[in-house]
Design a protein around this motif. Structure first.
Motif, PDB file in Angstrom:
ATOM      1  N   LEU A  68     -13.936  -8.037  -6.964  1.00  0.00           N
ATOM      2  CA  LEU A  68     -13.359  -6.842  -7.106  1.00  0.00           C
ATOM      3  C   LEU A  68     -14.671  -5.624  -6.853  1.00  0.00           C
ATOM      4  N   GLY A  69     -13.863  -4.603  -5.899  1.00  0.00           N
ATOM      5  CA  GLY A  69     -14.511  -3.503  -5.727  1.00  0.00           C
ATOM      6  C   GLY A  69     -13.519  -2.467  -5.433  1.00  0.00           C
ATOM      7  N   LEU A  70     -14.296  -1.596  -4.283  1.00  0.00           N
ATOM      8  CA  LEU A  70     -13.818  -0.313  -4.737  1.00  0.00           C
ATOM      9  C   LEU A  70     -13.356   0.030  -3.060  1.00  0.00           C
ATOM     10  N   ALA A  71     -12.097  -0.012  -3.168  1.00  0.00           N
ATOM     11  CA  ALA A  71     -11.844   0.895  -1.505  1.00  0.00           C
ATOM     12  C   ALA A  71     -10.699   2.140  -2.119  1.00  0.00           C
ATOM     13  N   ALA A  72     -10.933   2.619  -0.523  1.00  0.00           N
ATOM     14  CA  ALA A  72     -10.768   3.976  -0.421  1.00  0.00           C
ATOM     15  C   ALA A  72      -9.152   4.010  -0.283  1.00  0.00           C
ATOM     16  N   GLU A  73      -8.739   2.520  -0.268  1.00  0.00           N
ATOM     17  CA  GLU A  73      -7.218   3.087   0.373  1.00  0.00           C
ATOM     18  C   GLU A  73      -6.381   1.776   0.342  1.00  0.00           C
ATOM     19  N   PRO A  74      -5.267   0.913  -0.174  1.00  0.00           N
ATOM     20  CA  PRO A  74      -4.972  -0.538  -0.518  1.00  0.00           C
ATOM     21  C   PRO A  74      -4.406  -1.132   0.317  1.00  0.00           C
ATOM     22  N   VAL A  75      -4.905  -2.237   0.777  1.00  0.00           N
ATOM     23  CA  VAL A  75      -4.790  -3.328   2.610  1.00  0.00           C
ATOM     24  C   VAL A  75      -3.080  -3.579   1.896  1.00  0.00           C
ATOM     25  N   PRO A  76      -2.164  -3.173   3.744  1.00  0.00           N
ATOM     26  CA  PRO A  76      -1.161  -3.320   3.261  1.00  0.00           C
ATOM     27  C   PRO A  76      -0.941  -5.165   2.648  1.00  0.00           C
ATOM     28  N   GLY A  77       0.384  -5.172   1.660  1.00  0.00           N
ATOM     29  CA  GLY A  77       0.820  -6.373   1.140  1.00  0.00           C
ATOM     30  C   GLY A  77       0.342  -6.353  -0.333  1.00  0.00           C
ATOM     31  N   ASP A  78      -0.778  -5.151  -0.360  1.00  0.00           N
ATOM     32  CA  ASP A  78      -1.495  -5.776  -2.354  1.00  0.00           C
ATOM     33  C   ASP A  78      -0.245  -5.079  -3.056  1.00  0.00           C
ATOM     34  N   GLN A  79       0.063  -5.124  -4.518  1.00  0.00           N
ATOM     35  CA  GLN A  79       0.550  -5.114  -5.123  1.00  0.00           C
ATOM     36  C   GLN A  79      -0.147  -3.918  -5.590  1.00  0.00           C
ATOM     37  N   VAL A  80       0.068  -2.826  -6.397  1.00  0.00           N
ATOM     38  CA  VAL A  80      -0.402  -1.912  -6.275  1.00  0.00           C
ATOM     39  C   VAL A  80      -0.554  -1.132  -7.920  1.00  0.00           C
ATOM     40  N   ILE A  81      -1.444  -1.310  -8.726  1.00  0.00           N
ATOM     41  CA  ILE A  81      -0.655  -1.476 -10.344  1.00  0.00           C
ATOM     42  C   ILE A  81      -1.476   0.306 -10.717  1.00  0.00           C
ATOM     43  N   GLU A  82      -0.420   1.244 -10.776  1.00  0.00           N
ATOM     44  CA  GLU A  82      -0.784   2.735 -11.308  1.00  0.00           C
ATOM     45  C   GLU A  82      -0.658   2.511 -13.115  1.00  0.00           C
ATOM     46  N   THR A  83      -1.898   2.563 -13.724  1.00  0.00           N
ATOM     47  CA  THR A  83      -1.262   3.034 -15.504  1.00  0.00           C
ATOM     48  C   THR A  83      -2.421   4.174 -16.220  1.00  0.00           C
ATOM     49  N   GLY A  84      -3.364   5.034 -14.483  1.00  0.00           N
ATOM     50  CA  GLY A  84      -4.673   5.737 -15.014  1.00  0.00           C
ATOM     51  C   GLY A  84      -4.632   6.570 -13.911  1.00  0.00           C
ATOM     52  N   ALA A  85      -5.969   7.364 -14.070  1.00  0.00           N
ATOM     53  CA  ALA A  85      -5.518   8.122 -12.432  1.00  0.00           C
ATOM     54  C   ALA A  85      -6.299   6.592 -11.906  1.00  0.00           C
TER      55      ALA A  85
END
Length: 99
Positions: free
Chosen positions: A41-58
């Motif tokens: 687990l780490g912080l990333a400035a943006e998703p990598v192409p192909g990543d699933q993006v889960i948006e449940t909060g800020a």
């Protein structure tokens, strides 16, 4: 799809805020490069192409495709704090059955 508890999303938001993560950045979960079968687990400035993006909060959570399969039926939660782990610790639990 991986789900997050309210506590986990709050912890993600707080970690990102303290790290001064840029807008659009998030927490990324991917297979571990050092621990077979583990996750990083780490912080990333943006998703990598192909990543699933889960948006449940800020702050969104980006899940690498291979990790996404393994986490599809799990929930990300926070573990209780201990003297050895004063900050947030994450744990995975099975998702509650859907009625």
């Amino acid at each position: 799809m991986l789900t997050l508890t309210e506590n986990a999303q709050t912890a993600v938001n707080e970690i990102a805020e303290h790290a001064d993560l840029p807008t659009g950045g998030g927490l990324r979960i991917a297979p571990s490069t050092t621990q077979p079968g583990g996750l990083d687990l780490g912080l990333a400035a943006e998703p990598v192409p192909g990543d699933q993006v889960i948006e449940t909060g800020a702050v969104p959570v980006f899940v690498e495709p291979q990790a996404s399969e393994a986490l599809a039926t799990l929930t990300l939660d926070t573990a209780p704090a201990t003297p050895d782990q004063p900050g947030p610790a994450f744990q995975l639990t099975p998702q509650a059955p859907q009625d």
